[in-house]
Motif scaffolding. Structure first.
Motif, PDB file in Angstrom:
ATOM      1  N   TYR A 206      78.633 -30.626  24.224  1.00 26.49           N
ATOM      2  CA  TYR A 206      78.257 -29.800  23.060  1.00 26.49           C
ATOM      3  C   TYR A 206      77.206 -28.782  23.496  1.00 26.49           C
ATOM      4  N   PHE A 208      74.160 -26.261  22.232  1.00 25.87           N
ATOM      5  CA  PHE A 208      73.263 -26.015  21.099  1.00 25.87           C
ATOM      6  C   PHE A 208      72.481 -24.732  21.359  1.00 25.87           C
ATOM      7  N   LEU A 224      66.871 -26.861  16.876  1.00 24.95           N
ATOM      8  CA  LEU A 224      67.726 -27.658  17.775  1.00 24.95           C
ATOM      9  C   LEU A 224      68.031 -29.018  17.145  1.00 24.95           C
ATOM     10  N   ALA A 227      70.473 -28.485  14.435  1.00 28.62           N
ATOM     11  CA  ALA A 227      71.802 -28.176  14.991  1.00 28.62           C
ATOM     12  C   ALA A 227      72.519 -29.465  15.415  1.00 28.62           C
ATOM     13  N   VAL A 228      71.764 -30.402  15.996  1.00 27.68           N
ATOM     14  CA  VAL A 228      72.369 -31.689  16.389  1.00 27.68           C
ATOM     15  C   VAL A 228      72.835 -32.430  15.131  1.00 27.68           C
ATOM     16  N   ARG A 231      75.984 -30.824  13.679  1.00 29.15           N
ATOM     17  CA  ARG A 231      77.165 -31.034  14.538  1.00 29.15           C
ATOM     18  C   ARG A 231      77.672 -32.470  14.398  1.00 29.15           C
ATOM     19  N   PHE A 263      71.951 -32.815  23.863  1.00 22.86           N
ATOM     20  CA  PHE A 263      70.648 -32.446  23.279  1.00 22.86           C
ATOM     21  C   PHE A 263      69.590 -32.358  24.381  1.00 22.86           C
TER      22      PHE A 263
END
Ligand code: KG4
Ligand code: ZN
Length: 358
Positions: A206, A208, A224, A227-228, A231, A263
Motif C-alpha cells: 500500500y 500512503f 498518514l 490514510a491508514v 484504507r 505504514f
C-alpha cells in the motif's frame, strides 16, 4: 564528576550513574509496560503510583550496580519536563529530597534534549553488559529526535548550543506508530509491535501520501494515520464512520503485516528524507537519531543506506527512556549553568526544547 540521574517522565522508572557525561557506571530501568498493556496505553495515575513504589529500591540498585556509595556521587539530576505531571513529580520530589539530605547539587533537565545525550555515552565500567558506540558524535551535529511525544530536527553547534530546525505540527512519530497499532489491533506499545508485524509484511503493498509542508524540516503524521484508517476501512468494505475498534477482528494476520510494513515504510521514508535534506543544507560532521523510535531497526537501516555518512547508533536500551541520558545531559549543563535550588525546582509538563536550559 559522577552524577546520579533520575527519570520518571512517563512509564519507565529509571536511575543511572554516569561519570563526566560519557562513562556509564550503572543503568537501571523498570518498565511499566505490563501494567499499562491491559489498558492499551499509559494511564497517568497508575504510572505515578508505580513510580512511587519502585523509585527508592531502584536508586539503591543503581548504587549497588556501580559499587558506589553516596559519598562517591557529586550531583543529582532529574527530568523536570516535558512529561506526565504526576510521573514527573515523583522523580523530582525524590531528587529534591535527596539533594537536601545528601547535600548534593541538583540539576533539573529537559527529557527530549536528554535523548540526544544518550549518543555521547561511549564508555562504561567493565561490569556492565551493554554495547556502546566506539566514537562520540562530532559538531556540528544533526539530531533527529523521534519519540512518543516529539519529532524534531535539531542542529547542534556545541553541547548546549543548538537550533530547532523543525518539528511536528500534529502527532509525533511514536504517537502515529501507537495509533496505527491500535487500528490494526496490535498490542501496546505500538512501535515495537508494528515493527515486529512489519517483518512479515510487504512494505510496497500500500502507498500512503507524504504531507506537503512549507518548512522542509517540519513533520505531520496525523494525515498518514488517517490514510491508514481509511484504507483499512475500505479494505473490509466499510465506510469512514465504521468504528476503528471493530476493525482488527475483520483483518487476517497477513493483512495486518502488510499494513504495518506499508505504514512503517511511509513514516520512516519521511523521517529519512527530511534528515537527508537537512544533512545536505547544513553539512554536519555527525548525524544521530534519538528517542524511543530510534530503536526501530528499519529506521536505522534506511538512514545507513541513504545518508552519505557513517552513523553510530546508541544501544536500544539508551534510545527508549532511561536515566543515563539524564545524567549525561546534566554533566554538560553543569559546565554552563548553575545548579537548581532543591527547594524550588518545579516540574514543567509542557517544557519546550527552546527553554531547556533557561
Ligand atoms: O522516547 P520514548 O521511550 O518515550 C518518550 O519520550 O515518548 O519513546 C516512546 C515511543 C513510543 O511511541 C513507542 O511506540 C516508540 O517510542 N517505539 C518505537 C520502537 N520502540 C519504541 N517505535 C518504532 N519502532 C520501535 N522499535
Ligand atoms: Zn523519551
Amino acid at each position: 564528576m559522577r552524577i546520579l540521574g533520575i527519570e520518571t517522565s512517563c512509564d519507565e522508572t529509571a536511575v543511572a550513574i554516569v561519570e563526566n557525561g560519557t562513562k556509564l557506571l550503572s543503568n537501571v530501568v523498570v518498565s511499566q509496560i505490563d501494567i499499562h498493556k491491559e489498558f492499551g496505553g499509559v494511564v497517568p495515575e497508575v504510572a505515578a503510583r508505580s513510580h512511587i513504589e519502585v523509585i527508592i529500591p531502584i536508586i539503591e540498585k543503581a548504587l549497588k550496580e556501580s559499587m558506589l556509595s553516596w559519598s562517591d556521587i557529586d550531583a543529582i539530576s532529574v527530568t523536570k519536563g516535558p512529561g506526565l505531571v504526576g510521573s514527573l513529580l515523583i522523580g523530582s520530589l525524590t531528587a529534591r529530597t535527596l539533594s537536601v539530605i545528601k547535600k548534593k547539587p541538583l540539576y533539573g533537565v529537559h527529557h527530549v534534549l536528554g535523548h540526544v545525550f544518550a549518543n555521547f555515552i561511549t564508555r562504561k565500567s567493565d561490569t556492565l553488559d551493554i554495547n556502546l558506540p566506539a566514537d562520540a558524535p562530532q559538531f556540528p551535529l544533526l539530531a533527529l529526535i523521534v519519540s512518543g511525544g516529539h519529532s524534531q530536527l535539531v542542529l547542534f553547534k556545541g553541547f548546549l548550543d543548538f537550533e530547532l530546525l523543525g518539528q511536528t505540527r500534529d502527532d509525533a512519530i511514536g504517537e502515529a506508530f501507537d495509533k496505527v497499532a491500535k487500528i490494526l489491533g496490535l498490542p501496546y506499545p505500538g512501535g515495537p509491535s508494528i515493527s515486529k508485524a512489519a517483518e512479515k509484511g510487504d512494505p510496497s503493498k500500500y502507498t500512503f501520501p507524504d504531507a506537503k509542508l512549507d518548512n522542509p524540516y517540519e513533520f505531520s503524521f496525523s494525515g498518514l494515520k488517517t490514510a491508514v484508517l481509511r484504507r483499512v476501512q475500505q479494505h473490509i468494505g466499510e465506510s469512514p464512520d465504521y468504528p476503528s475498534h471493530m476493525i482488527p477482528e475483520r483483518l487476517n494476520e497477513a493483512d495486518i503485516a502488510d499494513y504495518a510494513a506499508s505504514f512503517q515504510e511511509a513514516a520512516i521514508k519521511t523521517l529519512v528524507n527530511k534528515t537527508l535534506g537537512a544533512y545536505r543544507e547544513f553539512k554536519p560532521r555527525s548525524v544521530v537519531i534519538a528517542g524511543g523510535v530510534a530503536a526501530n531497526s528499519r529506521l536505522r537501516e534506511m538512514m545507513r543506506q541513504t545518508l552519505p555518512i557513517t552513523i553510530e547508533y546508541a544501544p536500544m536500551e539508551l534510545c527508549t527512556d532511561n536515566a543515563a541520558m539524564i545524567a549525561s545531559l546534566a554533566y554538560f549543563q553543569s559546565l554552563k549553568v548553575d545548579s537548581d535550588d532543591p527547594f524550588y525546582l518545579k516540574v514543567q509538563p509542557s517544557l519546550s526544547i527552546n527553554q531547556a536550559i533557561l
